[in-house]
Enzyme design. Structure first.
Site: not given
Ligand code: UD1
Ligand code: CA
Length: 472
Positions: A12, A14, A18, A25, A87, A112, A164, A377, A397
């Site tokens: 969690a 990220g 978007r 998020k 990532g 998410d 991806e 009431y 009241n």
């Molecule tokens: C990711 C997957 C994708 C999958 C999709 C499903 C990867 C590379 N890709 O893509 O294959 O289909 O989820 O919903 O894993 N997060 C971190 N740290 C980071 C980046 C992300 O904690 O550095 C967390 C985000 O907060 C989020 C989750 O990881 O909750 C997924 O990140 P997000 O950027 O939404 O990945 P997607 O592009 O949706």
């Molecule tokens: Ca996602």
């Protein structure tokens, strides 16, 4: 390959660019609970011994939420800071130290995907353990795979890698089997692969998904479990997808109520029920209802049309709530509420009561077989059993000088006439009566009649007198 203990990991950190939001998020609302809470609920429900939550972007906000507002299930958790966010693979790496002495299974999920239910996670764990796998990815098939990672399989159908969307070629983009972002991983077996991840891709990120190719290439066992119900793994990356996820969670919830609990929801598209709500068999939910929070409705009730029920609320059996608002209250069995009643903020209504149209009830206890039929009431009041409240009765009241709310107590079998006012604090004894139009500011003894009206004066021939006045 180890089974044994199971820990949960929620990613969690990220930003969720978007979403175009100042709020992280994972803290956006999905039917009365944050995205992150919904994910945690599902992971905790599979019986993990501890939960690791990776936080990063706006981490103070997320940590505060977890400490104060999240209403977490009973599971221990720790937050792990990921900064910068490089990532999903890099995110998991942040808990490696905390897992130093851990041998078991990690159930890892993106933070998410708020529609997820415990059942697919349970199935994923069972599959992972049965296959003695190193990496098991939960996958599903979508008609429109849009931004998800695609699952690549070898000629024998074994999972080879995940690509991806941004890195996929046009042929790979046609693949409809996608990565849900939920995995079961054998720890410490995968730690070596995790440390070896590269960021050689379009986003220059360390992808957790590359663990699959790592396992496949090194001859570790990589597996995938295909989930039939793709609704449950919808990820939310934009507000449009958030709205879609809320709709999907609604659909999944209503389906469970219909198929597992024997509830009739007449118009699922126009009914919003959150997953915390429990409803008994043979209860009918008519169109236009919103039922959310911790709500328990018994069997054989009629809810709606157009009822808004916000928990905590408990309703017994065979009761009805029609075109009314109810929050933070308890209603017994065989009671009727509405149409057009407002039952708010801490009422306890007994069995076989009637709370009728244009009645507002606040912090009131209402004994069994008591009726508050029309236009009243009743606030900060205790009503005994068998009480009849006449139309237009008001409990006054609030003392505007002391700014205090005072209580009204009405004994068993008492009744108030239409348009009477009880100026609190005041008590009416059992079986006492207030005459219509009475304003009472003194206690009424049991069995007494209180009448407080101006003396009625009759002027005979009034219209003739008026006519004569006009002629002049
Ligand atoms: C990711 C997957 C994708 C999958 C999709 C499903 C990867 C590379 N890709 O893509 O294959 O289909 O989820 O919903 O894993 N997060 C971190 N740290 C980071 C980046 C992300 O904690 O550095 C967390 C985000 O907060 C989020 C989750 O990881 O909750 C997924 O990140 P997000 O950027 O939404 O990945 P997607 O592009 O949706
Ligand atoms: Ca996602």
């Amino acid at each position: 390959m180890s089974s044994g203990q199971v820990r949960g990991v929620v990613l969690a950190a990220g930003q969720g660019k978007r979403m175009k939001s100042s709020r992280p998020k994972v803290l956006h609302d999905v039917m009365g609970k944050a995205v992150l809470s919904r994910v945690i609920d599902a992971v905790a429900a599979v019986g993990v011994e501890h939960l690791h939550i990776v936080v990063g972007h706006a981490h103070e906000q997320v940590e505060n939420f977890l400490a104060e507002g999240a209403n977490l299930p009973p599971v221990t958790y720790s937050c792990h800071l990921q900064k910068p966010q490089l990532g999903t693979g890099h995110a998991l790496l942040q808990i490696a130290d905390a897992l130093k002495d851990f041998h078991g299974t990690l159930i890892v999920t993106v933070g998410d995907a708020p529609v997820i239910q415990p059942e697919p996670l349970q199935a994923l764990l069972a599959h992972h353990h049965a296959q003695k796998a190193t990496v098991t990815a939960l996958t599903t098939e979508l008609l429109d795979a849009k931004n998800y990672g695609r699952i690549l399989r070898d000629y024998e159908g074994r999972v080879r890698s995940i690509v991806e969307d941004k890195d996929a070629n046009s042929e790979q983009k046609l693949i409809r089997e996608i990565n849900t972002g939920i995995y079961a991983l054998a720890w410490p077996e995968v730690s070596e692969g995790l440390k070896g991840l590269s960021n050689n891709n379009k986003q220059k990120e360390y992808y957790l998904t590359d663990l699959v190719a790592w396992a496949y290439e090194r001859g570790h066992s990589a597996h995938a479990l295909v989930l039939n119900d793709s609704r449950q793994v919808a990820g939310i990356n934009s507000r449009l997808e958030l709205a879609e996820a809320i709709r999907l969670l609604r659909d999944v919830t209503i389906e469970k109520l219909a198929l597992e609990s024997g509830v009739t929801v007449v118009d699922p598209l126009n009914t919003w029920i959150s997953p915390e709500v429990k409803i008994g068999a043979e209860t009918v939910v008519l169109p236009g209802c919103q039922i959310s929070g911790v709500v328990e409705i018994g069997a054989g009730c009629q809810i709606g049309p157009y009822a808004v029920i916000k928990g905590p609320v408990k309703i017994g059996e065979r009761s009805s709530v029609v075109s009314s608002h109810v929050n933070n209250s308890t209603i017994g069995s065989d009671s009727r509420v509405g149409p057009y009643a407002h039952v708010r903020d801490g009422n306890v209504i007994g069995d076989a009561c009637k709370i009728g149209n244009f009645v507002e009830l606040k912090k009131a206890t209402v004994g069994e077989h008591t009726n508050v039929g029309h236009l009243s009431y009743i606030g900060d009041a205790s009503l005994g059993s068998g009480v009849n409240i006449g139309a237009g009765t008001i409990t006054a009241n609030y003392d505007h000088l002391t700014k205090k709310k005072e209580r009204t107590v009405i004994g068993d079998g008492a009744s108030t006439g239409s348009n009477s006012v009880l100026v609190a604090p005041v008590e009416m004894g059992a079986e006492s009566v207030l005459a219509a139009g009475t304003v009472v500011g003194k206690n009424v003894p049991a069995g007494a009649l209180a009448v407080g009206r101006a003396v009625l004066k009759m002027v005979e021939g009034w219209s003739d007198i008026r006519k004569k006045q006009k002629v002049k």
